[in-house]
Design an enzyme around this catalytic site. Structure first.
Site, mmCIF file in Angstrom:
data_model
loop_
_atom_site.group_PDB
_atom_site.id
_atom_site.type_symbol
_atom_site.label_atom_id
_atom_site.label_comp_id
_atom_site.label_asym_id
_atom_site.label_seq_id
_atom_site.Cartn_x
_atom_site.Cartn_y
_atom_site.Cartn_z
ATOM 1 N N SER A 112 -12.228 2.242 4.712
ATOM 2 C CA SER A 112 -11.363 1.053 4.755
ATOM 3 C C SER A 112 -12.136 -0.248 4.479
ATOM 4 O O SER A 112 -13.258 -0.430 4.917
ATOM 5 C CB SER A 112 -10.703 0.954 6.132
ATOM 6 O OG SER A 112 -10.040 -0.291 6.240
ATOM 7 N N GLY A 132 8.387 5.676 0.228
ATOM 8 C CA GLY A 132 7.475 6.098 1.302
ATOM 9 C C GLY A 132 7.156 4.897 2.174
ATOM 10 O O GLY A 132 7.955 3.953 2.289
ATOM 11 N N ALA A 173 5.049 2.354 1.820
ATOM 12 C CA ALA A 173 4.998 1.057 1.128
ATOM 13 C C ALA A 173 6.381 0.633 0.639
ATOM 14 O O ALA A 173 6.808 -0.507 0.867
ATOM 15 C CB ALA A 173 4.019 1.127 -0.042
ATOM 16 N N LYS A 199 1.102 5.434 12.056
ATOM 17 C CA LYS A 199 1.984 4.264 11.928
ATOM 18 C C LYS A 199 3.359 4.441 12.576
ATOM 19 O O LYS A 199 3.997 3.470 12.948
ATOM 20 C CB LYS A 199 2.193 3.933 10.451
ATOM 21 C CG LYS A 199 1.034 3.186 9.814
ATOM 22 C CD LYS A 199 1.387 2.830 8.387
ATOM 23 C CE LYS A 199 0.426 1.818 7.817
ATOM 24 N NZ LYS A 199 0.819 1.390 6.465
HETATM 25 P P1 NAD Z 1 4.041 7.767 0.459
HETATM 26 O O1 NAD Z 1 3.458 9.115 0.208
HETATM 27 O O2 NAD Z 1 4.522 7.423 1.808
HETATM 28 O O3 NAD Z 1 5.287 7.573 -0.568
HETATM 29 C C1 NAD Z 1 5.207 7.861 -1.928
HETATM 30 C C2 NAD Z 1 6.583 7.699 -2.588
HETATM 31 O O4 NAD Z 1 6.464 7.908 -3.993
HETATM 32 C C3 NAD Z 1 7.618 8.713 -2.126
HETATM 33 O O5 NAD Z 1 8.882 8.067 -2.158
HETATM 34 C C4 NAD Z 1 7.543 9.831 -3.156
HETATM 35 O O6 NAD Z 1 8.778 10.519 -3.292
HETATM 36 C C5 NAD Z 1 7.227 9.034 -4.411
HETATM 37 N N1 NAD Z 1 6.398 9.779 -5.369
HETATM 38 C C6 NAD Z 1 5.191 10.330 -5.121
HETATM 39 N N2 NAD Z 1 4.701 10.917 -6.244
HETATM 40 C C7 NAD Z 1 5.615 10.717 -7.204
HETATM 41 C C8 NAD Z 1 5.686 11.091 -8.579
HETATM 42 N N3 NAD Z 1 4.709 11.796 -9.169
HETATM 43 N N4 NAD Z 1 6.766 10.720 -9.279
HETATM 44 C C9 NAD Z 1 7.751 10.019 -8.695
HETATM 45 N N5 NAD Z 1 7.743 9.643 -7.403
HETATM 46 C C10 NAD Z 1 6.688 9.989 -6.658
HETATM 47 O O7 NAD Z 1 2.958 6.733 -0.037
HETATM 48 P P2 NAD Z 1 2.802 5.175 0.387
HETATM 49 O O8 NAD Z 1 1.949 5.084 1.568
HETATM 50 O O9 NAD Z 1 4.159 4.558 0.392
HETATM 51 O O10 NAD Z 1 1.945 4.625 -0.839
HETATM 52 C C11 NAD Z 1 2.512 4.528 -2.140
HETATM 53 C C12 NAD Z 1 1.617 3.679 -3.032
HETATM 54 O O11 NAD Z 1 1.535 2.350 -2.537
HETATM 55 C C13 NAD Z 1 0.160 4.163 -3.096
HETATM 56 O O12 NAD Z 1 -0.301 3.954 -4.398
HETATM 57 C C14 NAD Z 1 -0.581 3.248 -2.161
HETATM 58 O O13 NAD Z 1 -1.921 3.061 -2.555
HETATM 59 C C15 NAD Z 1 0.186 1.956 -2.369
HETATM 60 N N6 NAD Z 1 0.098 1.070 -1.201
HETATM 61 C C16 NAD Z 1 -0.360 -0.174 -1.431
HETATM 62 C C17 NAD Z 1 -0.449 -1.063 -0.386
HETATM 63 C C18 NAD Z 1 -0.966 -2.445 -0.668
HETATM 64 O O14 NAD Z 1 -1.206 -3.187 0.279
HETATM 65 N N7 NAD Z 1 -1.128 -2.816 -1.921
HETATM 66 C C19 NAD Z 1 -0.047 -0.705 0.904
HETATM 67 C C20 NAD Z 1 0.425 0.598 1.108
HETATM 68 C C21 NAD Z 1 0.492 1.484 0.034
#
Ligand code: NAD
Length: 288
Positions: free
Chosen positions: A22, A135, A137, A73
């Site tokens: 992190s 998901g 985010a 979380k």
């Molecule tokens: P998560 O696993 O909780 O959710 C992922 C979502 O994307 C789900 O709805 C899933 O169905 C969908 N998905 C996954 N693979 C897919 C694919 N191949 N095709 C279509 N849909 C797909 O993940 P998360 O924690 O919500 O993270 C998602 C993204 O956001 C990651 O890239 C993470 O790095 C990024 N993120 C960024 C920040 C930030 O502060 N910038 C914070 C949290 C997460």
């Protein structure tokens, strides 16, 4: 500039696993030093089984608070005294604040997203968001944006294990906020294309575009992206994802990655703990 630990130093934690990668400890400790605040931020490897004891230690050790990340979380909600209304709707907490033994849970991911837009004077209130991915985010972004005044959402998700979460997000936006949301399977590609023609912003919160899906995008035809659409990918490694490349090809004027959202979610937590604004520009400069 200070970072001298003494008998008065106040502890803030990060409780998650795995956590050693992190950037949050570096980010917050740099900001404390910049502002001369007598706090220290440490990462603790904590799994779900040990979370209750770890949260109790926030009270026992009179810590000012802690960040919470995966896999904790959601489960942390049961361990706190009160939950901020937005975090309650999101059903996830990433920041805990300890006020004299009373622990309150917040979710600053969606706040970080909205702050990153505001920094660029981008106002999406009263307009439509096309959101792919529901998901952690995507849910935080959707709910915070709806609470902050985005009028309409077209939400797209694969009909995978996340579909129920997509339905829950849609229902909450429709029933608990002033906004309207429509849910579509991502397979309905014509619907996605037409949604983008009238949206103010596209948010991709799927993680497609980062490892192991680097160089992949859910949208590959530049003709789908109007030049005045904001294209926002929550991924920050790599800095330029395939979707962002397609957007550049389309002549889209505003294309953002997730780096500022990441910094701003930290800044929002920093403000909750210390009452101070994080020196985000300096942190950005040093870390990236
Ligand atoms: P998560 O696993 O909780 O959710 C992922 C979502 O994307 C789900 O709805 C899933 O169905 C969908 N998905 C996954 N693979 C897919 C694919 N191949 N095709 C279509 N849909 C797909 O993940 P998360 O924690 O919500 O993270 C998602 C993204 O956001 C990651 O890239 C993470 O790095 C990024 N993120 C960024 C920040 C930030 O502060 N910038 C914070 C949290 C997460």
């Amino acid at each position: 500039m200070r970072n001298e630990i003494d008998g008065h130093t106040i502890l803030i934690g990060l409780m998650a696993t795995p956590i050693r990668h992190s950037m949050s400890p570096t980010m917050h400790n740099l900001a404390f030093a910049d502002l001369g605040l007598n706090y220290v931020y440490l990462a603790f490897e904590v799994d779900q089984a040990h979370l209750p004891a770890a949260i109790q230690s926030v009270r026992t050790l009179e810590m000012r608070g802690t960040n919470i990340s995966m896999p904790n979380k959601r489960i942390v909600l049961e361990l706190l005294d009160q939950i901020d209304p937005a975090a309650e709707l999101i059903n996830a907490v990433n920041t805990v604040v300890n006020d004299d033994g009373v622990l309150t849970g917040y979710n600053t991911d969606g706040i970080g997203f909205m702050r990153s837009l505001a920094k660029h004077k981008l106002d999406i209130r009263g307009q439509k968001m096309t959101l792919i991915g529901t998901g952690g985010a995507g849910t935080a972004i959707g709910i915070q944006a709806a609470l902050d005044g985005v009028r309409e959402f077209d939400i797209f998700n694969r009909q995978d294990g996340q579909w129920e979460a997509a339905q829950r997000l849609t229902k909450i936006i429709n029933e608990q906020t002033d906004a309207t949301a429509h849910l579509h399977p991502l397979a309905e590609q014509a619907k996605l294309r037409s949604s983008l023609q009238t949206a103010r912003i596209l948010v991709d919160a799927t993680g497609v575009g980062m490892k192991p899906l680097a160089n992949q995008s859910l949208i590959n035809d530049p003709n789908w992206l109007p030049a005045d659409l904001i294209v926002y990918d929550t991924v920050y490694a790599p800095r330029t994802t395939k979707l962002m490349q397609v957007a550049h090809q389309a002549g889209v004027k505003t294309v953002m990655n997730g780096l500022e959202m990441m910094l701003e979610q930290g800044a929002a937590a920093f403000k909750l703990w210390t009452g101070h604004e994080m020196p985000v520009e300096h942190v950005h400069q040093v870390l990236f």
